[in-house]
Motif scaffolding. Structure first.
Motif, PDB file in Angstrom:
ATOM      1  N   THR A 304       0.603  -1.399   0.030  1.00 16.64           N
ATOM      2  CA  THR A 304       0.059  -0.041   0.049  1.00 16.64           C
ATOM      3  C   THR A 304       0.949   1.181  -0.008  1.00 16.64           C
ATOM      4  O   THR A 304       0.209   2.371   0.054  1.00 16.64           O
ATOM      5  CB  THR A 304      -1.011   0.062   1.400  1.00 16.64           C
ATOM      6  N   ALA A 305       2.146   1.147  -0.031  1.00 14.99           N
ATOM      7  CA  ALA A 305       3.048   2.453   0.131  1.00 14.99           C
ATOM      8  C   ALA A 305       3.651   2.404  -1.091  1.00 14.99           C
ATOM      9  O   ALA A 305       4.120   1.500  -1.915  1.00 14.99           O
ATOM     10  CB  ALA A 305       3.880   2.220   1.140  1.00 14.99           C
ATOM     11  N   PRO A 306       4.277   3.606  -1.618  1.00 10.93           N
ATOM     12  CA  PRO A 306       5.233   3.886  -2.581  1.00 10.93           C
ATOM     13  C   PRO A 306       6.622   3.547  -2.285  1.00 10.93           C
ATOM     14  O   PRO A 306       7.542   4.175  -1.686  1.00 10.93           O
ATOM     15  CB  PRO A 306       5.137   5.349  -2.915  1.00 10.93           C
ATOM     16  N   MET A 307       7.122   2.135  -2.587  1.00 10.03           N
ATOM     17  CA  MET A 307       8.295   1.706  -2.343  1.00 10.03           C
ATOM     18  C   MET A 307       9.348   1.578  -3.730  1.00 10.03           C
ATOM     19  O   MET A 307      10.286   0.536  -3.647  1.00 10.03           O
ATOM     20  CB  MET A 307       8.251   0.355  -1.729  1.00 10.03           C
ATOM     21  N   CYS A 308       8.797   2.080  -4.603  1.00 12.20           N
ATOM     22  CA  CYS A 308       9.772   2.302  -5.843  1.00 12.20           C
ATOM     23  C   CYS A 308      10.266   3.739  -6.233  1.00 12.20           C
ATOM     24  O   CYS A 308      10.400   4.177  -7.321  1.00 12.20           O
ATOM     25  CB  CYS A 308       9.087   1.684  -7.066  1.00 12.20           C
ATOM     26  N   THR A 309      10.668   4.210  -5.111  1.00 10.87           N
ATOM     27  CA  THR A 309      11.387   5.602  -5.317  1.00 10.87           C
ATOM     28  C   THR A 309      12.810   5.540  -4.897  1.00 10.87           C
ATOM     29  O   THR A 309      13.279   4.664  -4.405  1.00 10.87           O
ATOM     30  CB  THR A 309      10.623   6.555  -4.204  1.00 10.87           C
ATOM     31  N   ALA A 310      13.416   6.632  -5.126  1.00  9.77           N
ATOM     32  CA  ALA A 310      14.860   6.756  -5.043  1.00  9.77           C
ATOM     33  C   ALA A 310      15.126   6.300  -3.556  1.00  9.77           C
ATOM     34  O   ALA A 310      16.355   5.890  -3.245  1.00  9.77           O
ATOM     35  CB  ALA A 310      15.165   8.095  -5.236  1.00  9.77           C
ATOM     36  N   ALA A 311      14.405   6.620  -2.715  1.00 11.38           N
ATOM     37  CA  ALA A 311      14.607   6.481  -1.090  1.00 11.38           C
ATOM     38  C   ALA A 311      14.973   5.329  -0.791  1.00 11.38           C
ATOM     39  O   ALA A 311      15.503   4.941   0.244  1.00 11.38           O
ATOM     40  CB  ALA A 311      13.420   7.326  -0.060  1.00 11.38           C
ATOM     41  N   GLN A 312      14.075   4.464  -1.526  1.00 16.10           N
ATOM     42  CA  GLN A 312      14.139   2.696  -1.136  1.00 16.10           C
ATOM     43  C   GLN A 312      15.503   2.324  -1.953  1.00 16.10           C
ATOM     44  O   GLN A 312      15.980   1.050  -1.250  1.00 16.10           O
ATOM     45  CB  GLN A 312      12.828   2.156  -1.672  1.00 16.10           C
ATOM     46  N   ASN A 315      17.407  -2.616  -3.568  1.00 15.97           N
ATOM     47  CA  ASN A 315      17.547  -3.726  -2.847  1.00 15.97           C
ATOM     48  C   ASN A 315      16.292  -3.954  -2.092  1.00 15.97           C
ATOM     49  O   ASN A 315      16.024  -4.999  -1.339  1.00 15.97           O
ATOM     50  CB  ASN A 315      18.701  -4.220  -2.159  1.00 15.97           C
ATOM     51  N   LEU A 316      15.470  -2.812  -1.937  1.00 18.51           N
ATOM     52  CA  LEU A 316      14.484  -2.972  -0.723  1.00 18.51           C
ATOM     53  C   LEU A 316      13.067  -3.078  -1.523  1.00 18.51           C
ATOM     54  O   LEU A 316      12.922  -2.352  -2.716  1.00 18.51           O
ATOM     55  CB  LEU A 316      14.192  -1.670   0.372  1.00 18.51           C
ATOM     56  N   GLY A 317      12.212  -4.065  -1.239  1.00 19.91           N
ATOM     57  CA  GLY A 317      11.087  -4.332  -2.075  1.00 19.91           C
ATOM     58  C   GLY A 317      11.269  -4.762  -3.110  1.00 19.91           C
ATOM     59  O   GLY A 317      10.413  -4.567  -4.258  1.00 19.91           O
ATOM     60  N   ALA A 318      12.256  -5.718  -3.496  1.00 25.04           N
ATOM     61  CA  ALA A 318      12.719  -6.536  -4.760  1.00 25.04           C
ATOM     62  C   ALA A 318      12.446  -7.817  -4.626  1.00 25.04           C
ATOM     63  O   ALA A 318      12.022  -8.512  -3.623  1.00 25.04           O
ATOM     64  CB  ALA A 318      14.232  -6.072  -4.712  1.00 25.04           C
ATOM     65  N   ASP A 319      12.843  -8.579  -5.662  1.00 18.87           N
ATOM     66  CA  ASP A 319      13.055  -9.776  -5.715  1.00 18.87           C
ATOM     67  C   ASP A 319      14.325 -10.140  -5.358  1.00 18.87           C
ATOM     68  O   ASP A 319      15.230  -9.635  -5.378  1.00 18.87           O
ATOM     69  CB  ASP A 319      12.799 -10.482  -7.366  1.00 18.87           C
ATOM     70  N   ALA A 320      14.597 -11.465  -4.791  1.00 18.21           N
ATOM     71  CA  ALA A 320      15.668 -11.980  -4.526  1.00 18.21           C
ATOM     72  C   ALA A 320      15.706 -13.406  -5.108  1.00 18.21           C
ATOM     73  O   ALA A 320      14.831 -14.380  -5.005  1.00 18.21           O
ATOM     74  CB  ALA A 320      15.999 -12.344  -2.836  1.00 18.21           C
ATOM     75  N   ILE A 321      16.724 -13.726  -5.794  1.00 20.99           N
ATOM     76  CA  ILE A 321      17.020 -15.034  -6.541  1.00 20.99           C
ATOM     77  C   ILE A 321      17.832 -15.797  -5.848  1.00 20.99           C
ATOM     78  O   ILE A 321      18.926 -15.537  -5.384  1.00 20.99           O
ATOM     79  CB  ILE A 321      17.456 -14.807  -8.062  1.00 20.99           C
ATOM     80  N   TYR A 322      17.352 -17.054  -5.719  1.00 20.80           N
ATOM     81  CA  TYR A 322      18.106 -18.239  -4.532  1.00 20.80           C
ATOM     82  C   TYR A 322      18.208 -19.212  -5.696  1.00 20.80           C
ATOM     83  O   TYR A 322      17.330 -19.772  -6.414  1.00 20.80           O
ATOM     84  CB  TYR A 322      17.566 -18.396  -3.343  1.00 20.80           C
ATOM     85  N   GLU A 323      19.460 -20.115  -5.450  1.00 21.85           N
ATOM     86  CA  GLU A 323      19.511 -21.324  -6.153  1.00 21.85           C
ATOM     87  C   GLU A 323      19.325 -22.560  -5.022  1.00 21.85           C
ATOM     88  O   GLU A 323      19.793 -22.075  -3.757  1.00 21.85           O
ATOM     89  CB  GLU A 323      20.965 -21.561  -6.623  1.00 21.85           C
TER      90      GLU A 323
END
Length: 457
Positions: A304-312, A315-323
């Motif tokens: 519900t929040a704007p987490m795709c801004t320069a402040a974030q 690496n935050l609010g992102a995907d993480a790829i694991y093997e």
């Protein structure tokens, strides 16, 4: 997204939902779209009358099933460029995530109600008689779905996963893994520490006989509760994705990412587990086709929040790829859209699915008001974007809940469930993704993965 977590978050989400309704027709026009040259919008249908807050999607044959907080809708997508609304069912109770198998549609209710009917009204979870759980519908008549069964589950059903039985039993019944969390001492049916899932068994020939067959505790020693920056401490799972052929599942469990051994379908157990200092809320998971990688999403801000801004940052609010290496999850990299969004756009990693391209790991993913991204994680350490589609804010003057809840690939097209705007069909045309167009599917529940037949160049 979690609607019934904490009073402060509930108030904030309720305000955003009200703003969504009051906003009416979106303020942005079609030319507010920013997109790559290799993707186009093929069709758009607005929210059906009575629908509110579109949620997840499922597909079978020529039909798409779209949940919303007031019920669900069925679309005929035989001609993807001209989808047709077949029916819209009123049966309130968020989030109404959906899965389909044969004529059986399963839906999730994580909104405490005064009873299990489609005429129910909200009632506090502090009342013992309140109901939350899964509802099951017979959709053999697409124009007139029939409600056949409810199953109450502890702490409701925030999401659920359809799990095929093993071997010959797969023709007789299936399981539903119910993910729920956020217990409280004053919730009679949602007591702490919870730390479990609910397992429902559904006979295919008689779904009215569906029943709860277990509540296995998946975190017997407790989950991640102390990491700084967690949205909520682990008290269960938000979402589980199964790869039934390999007898494994990936759990996005609030503060933990886990791999389950599901050989015993009624008693899944953790075989690998990890945490991430940059993850606030492990939200969902997608295996690659080989089942040796998993993409976890972090729903920082709860959607519900704007987490795709320069402040974030990236690496935050992102995907993480694991093997996946035996009993270990090995982190390789993060992926996040590079297009900065405004403070009026809720944006964070959300639901997506694979594109079946031979020898490649490619998926499409929703980012709420960040739009959608088609990206390649074949090189786990260097993910790359292939295509994107990003509309402007629902309202450029205030933060209004909107954007793609889910974007999934099905039989040559990408389908998007847009929270405030409705139902979209898009087409990506790129040499890296076009081989997928030759793969035909008859069923897609995105959290029930099976090995795709792959087509190469």
């Amino acid at each position: 997204m979690r609607i019934t977590v904490l009073s402060s978050r509930l108030a904030a989400i309720a305000a955003l939902a009200l703003a969504t309704v009051m906003a009416g027709t979106p303020a942005n026009a079609a030319d507010d779209v920013v997109k790559s040259d290799n993707i186009r919008l093929e069709a758009h249908l607005g929210l059906p009358a009575g629908a509110a807050i579109n949620s997840d999607l499922a597909f079978q044959g020529d039909y798409a099933y779209v949940g919303n907080f007031n019920g669900f809708s069925i679309y005929n997508i035989r001609n993807p460029r001209s989808p047709q609304l077949v029916s819209s069912v009123s049966c309130p109770g968020g989030q109404m995530d959906v899965t389909i198998l044969g004529d059986i549609l399963v839906t999730s209710v994580d909104s405490s109600r005064n009873n299990d009917s489609c005429q129910s009204t909200p009632q506090s979870a502090t009342v013992k008689e309140s109901w939350e759980g899964v509802r099951i519908f017979d959709v053999s008549d697409k124009t007139n779905p029939r409600y056949v069964k409810s199953v109450e589950t502890n702490c409701g059903s925030h999401t659920h996963t359809l799990v095929p039985a093993r071997g010959r039993d797969a023709k007789k019944f299936f399981y539903v893994y119910v993910s729920s969390y956020s217990p409280a001492a004053n919730f009679p049916d949602c007591q702490p520490p919870h730390d479990k899932i609910s397992v429902v068994k559904v006979p295919i020939a008689n779904p009215a006989a569906a029943s709860l067959v277990g509540t296995p505790v998946v975190f017997p020693d407790g989950g991640n509760e102390t990491q700084p920056g967690l949205l909520l401490p682990t008290s269960g799972c938000h979402d589980i994705t199964v790869y039934a052929e390999k007898d494994i599942a990936a759990g996005a469990c609030m503060g933990d990412g886990v791999i389950f051994d599901i050989r015993d379908r009624e008693r899944p157990r953790i075989k690998a587990r990890t945490t991430d200092p940059n993850f606030a809320f492990w939200h969902s998971a997608t295996f690659n086709n080989d089942g040796n990688k998993v993409v976890f999403t972090d729903e920082l801000g709860g959607g519900t929040a704007p987490m795709c801004t320069a402040a974030q940052g990236p690496n935050l609010g992102a995907d993480a790829i694991y093997e996946i290496r035996g009993h270990r999850l090995v982190f390789k990299s993060y992926y996040k859209i590079s297009r900065l969004q405004t403070d009026q756009e809720n944006c964070v990693a959300h639901n997506g699915s694979l594109l079946p391209v031979k020898g490649r790991d490619i998926m499409v993913q929703a980012w709420y008001q960040g739009g959608l991204s088609v990206w390649d994680f074949t090189d786990s350490s260097r993910p790359k974007e292939i295509a994107f589609y990003d509309q402007g804010p629902v309202d450029p003057t205030q933060l209004v809940l909107g954007g793609y809840w889910s974007t999934y690939y099905y039989n040559g097209y990408i389908y998007g469930s847009e929270i405030a705007r409705g139902f979209d069909v898009l087409k990506v045309d790129d040499r890296r993704t076009n081989p997928a167009n030759r793969v035909k599917q008859s069923l897609l529940n995105a959290q029930t993965q099976s090995r795709y037949p792959e087509r190469g160049w």
